[in-house]
Design an enzyme around this catalytic site. Sequence first.
Site, short mmCIF file in Angstrom:
data_model
loop_
_atom_site.label_atom_id
_atom_site.label_comp_id
_atom_site.label_asym_id
_atom_site.label_seq_id
_atom_site.Cartn_x
_atom_site.Cartn_y
_atom_site.Cartn_z
N GLY A 104 -38.92 26.33 -41.73
CA GLY A 104 -37.78 26.37 -40.84
C GLY A 104 -36.79 27.43 -41.29
N THR A 108 -28.46 31.41 -42.46
CA THR A 108 -28.57 32.45 -43.49
C THR A 108 -29.97 32.60 -44.06
OG1 THR A 108 -26.29 31.93 -44.14
CG2 THR A 108 -27.58 33.24 -45.68
N LYS A 109 -30.72 31.49 -44.14
CA LYS A 109 -31.95 31.49 -44.95
C LYS A 109 -33.16 31.06 -44.15
CE LYS A 109 -29.66 28.69 -47.29
NZ LYS A 109 -29.10 27.66 -48.15
N LYS A 125 -36.84 29.54 -50.73
CA LYS A 125 -35.71 29.93 -49.90
C LYS A 125 -35.46 31.42 -50.09
CE LYS A 125 -32.82 25.78 -49.43
NZ LYS A 125 -31.46 25.25 -49.63
N ASP A 237 -20.61 22.18 -44.94
CA ASP A 237 -21.51 21.98 -43.79
C ASP A 237 -22.26 20.67 -43.99
OD1 ASP A 237 -22.91 22.37 -41.47
OD2 ASP A 237 -24.32 23.81 -42.32
#
Length: 458
Positions: A104, A108-109, A125, A237
Amino acid sequence: MAAAAGRARRGARLSAAALLALPALALLALTAGRRGGGSGSDEGEPGSPPPPPFALPPGLREELRQRRRDLRRLAAAGGGEAAAAAGGLGCGDLSLATGVSVLGWGFTKVVARAALAGGGAVALKSVHGAGREVRQCVLRYGAPAGCRRLAAYKLLKEVTLLQRLRHPGIVQLHGQCYDNSGDPEIRVTAMLELGSPLEMIQLLQTPWEERFKICLSLVKLLFYLAHSPLGSIVLLDFQPRQFVMVDGNLKVTDMDDASTEELSCKEDKDCTLDFPTKSFPLKCSAVGKCEGINEKKNLFNAYRYFFTYLLPHSAPPALRPFLGDILNATGDLRYGINETLKAFEKVLHLYKSGLYLQKRPLLLKDYISLKGFRMVEGEDYKCWPSYSHLGCLLSVHGAEEAAAICNSQSQCQSFIVTQRRTWTGRPLASFQSSLTDLIPDANAVVYIKRSTSSGERL
């Protein structure tokens, strides 16, 4: 159905993204391998001197400077723990990884799964070059390589935090590989403990005891973050999607938006904590910081995303007043994290000890016990929430509570307290709608309703 369709569409998109991401990961691995393995060049270390200046727009240079400053500050804190965390997987291990598949991506990553040469699997990541953060940066500054470097600093910040924060509720950092060869771009890959996404809909269908475990684990994590070696940490977040399940345990996996900074203030009116449906006035401390704002923000987010959904439903009736107190006190922020943890531990003690069962009528006398036998396992009537999809399998404190449950279910005619245990140490009881075949078992006891035994031949 809509959620399932969404996941299917997401899976279709991921397959296309995998084709784009895999060459970049392979290039990183090959580059790292040529550099001799380890953690890549020392220039990529968080907090190291910045590379030579490039022709980047002033605004982007300032953003890069700020992120380098944040990295240096984090790198200077808790050095002992960081040293203990070093020595894990590096670029050499990454170059030998196989079976890379994208799981997924986010703002940002991009996250991928990879099999290690020595066995086992990790989550990888890396910066999502086509992600929203990079795209928006490119629109502002028109410098793709510099924007990817800016995103890479965010990933390096996450790596640095994971090196310094060691807790069962935080996903484990197994290693990292970064290459800063002097151009504006940094190539970074973090190698993390592999987990499965947190599915709230599935959690709602699990037994209450398992949902309570999730909430208790979250409270213990927030307690640690409130008293961490780096100071009070807020998860900016805070969403269920930032968490994964690893061997049945909840872990936060996304730390790049975590902050150790508490809001500065001059007076109390500068310290209002705002949420979509509520606002909370806080105090401005003598040192010019909003008192406890990070802790309280984490706690209210835990209340609105986890506690309200997972705590009350199908809880033991005698525990519901205590759970109601927790919900009210965290929903109004009358409790801090210390008081919340104490309240959770009180509920756990009542549940494990069976004290919540006091002052209940004794019903086991209405059952005949057959020692040395157990029932043949097979499909039977269902109950919710059961530990088995084949029948009614519930957590109990003992035979007396199992008798009360059997009495409350019209289909139940017999039960057995099994040798299986939950995470609290409580046994699981299997409930049956009829007298099935009995087989010898020296360690088992079958309990049969007297009304049933009088009408059926044992």
